[in-house]
Design a protein around this motif. Structure first.
Motif, short mmCIF file in Angstrom:
data_model
loop_
_atom_site.label_atom_id
_atom_site.label_comp_id
_atom_site.label_asym_id
_atom_site.label_seq_id
_atom_site.Cartn_x
_atom_site.Cartn_y
_atom_site.Cartn_z
N ARG A 102 -0.15 6.07 -32.03
CA ARG A 102 0.30 6.91 -30.92
C ARG A 102 0.54 8.35 -31.39
O ARG A 102 0.16 9.32 -30.72
N SER A 111 4.76 13.39 -23.49
CA SER A 111 4.83 12.00 -23.05
C SER A 111 4.44 11.04 -24.17
O SER A 111 5.10 10.01 -24.37
N THR A 146 7.30 10.96 -26.68
CA THR A 146 8.43 10.24 -26.08
C THR A 146 8.19 8.74 -26.10
O THR A 146 9.08 7.96 -26.44
N ASN A 147 6.98 8.32 -25.75
CA ASN A 147 6.66 6.89 -25.76
C ASN A 147 6.69 6.31 -27.17
O ASN A 147 7.16 5.18 -27.37
N ARG A 207 10.38 6.01 -28.11
CA ARG A 207 10.99 4.89 -27.40
C ARG A 207 10.59 3.56 -28.04
O ARG A 207 11.44 2.69 -28.26
N ALA A 208 9.32 3.41 -28.37
CA ALA A 208 8.86 2.18 -29.03
C ALA A 208 9.57 1.98 -30.36
O ALA A 208 9.99 0.87 -30.70
#
Length: 91
Positions: A15, A48, A51-52, A55-56
């Motif tokens: 990511r 985004s 952020t993802n 969060r993961a």
């Protein structure tokens, strides 16, 4: 804290590498003089993606590290709680 690699780290690295590529693209767009609307849209995509990934990482940490510490009880539970409080500020 102990160095530890979780199963999710491979996905998180993927990511972040994608976000890195998108960010490099935004820099190139700025240098090319692309319209601000295009830049803002691409920056939103980068934000985004980061952020993802964050969060993961945090969710994985809470499931594995915090859960293991609480299961141990006593000092391990107190350390896990302190670590949870420290990482929660990044949510």
């Amino acid at each position: 804290m102990r160095p530890m690699e979780h199963a999710s780290h491979t996905d998180i690295v993927k990511r972040l590498k994608r976000a890195h590529g998108h960010l490099a693209g935004v820099i190139a767009m700025i240098e090319e003089g692309r319209p601000c609307l295009d830049l803002a849209q691409q920056l939103q995509a980068v934000e985004s993606a980061v952020t993802n990934a964050k969060r993961a990482l945090i969710h994985d940490h809470m499931e594995h590290c915090f859960g293991e510490g609480v299961d141990g009880g006593g000092k391990a539970a107190r350390e896990a709680l302190a670590e949870f409080k420290a990482i929660a500020k990044y949510l």
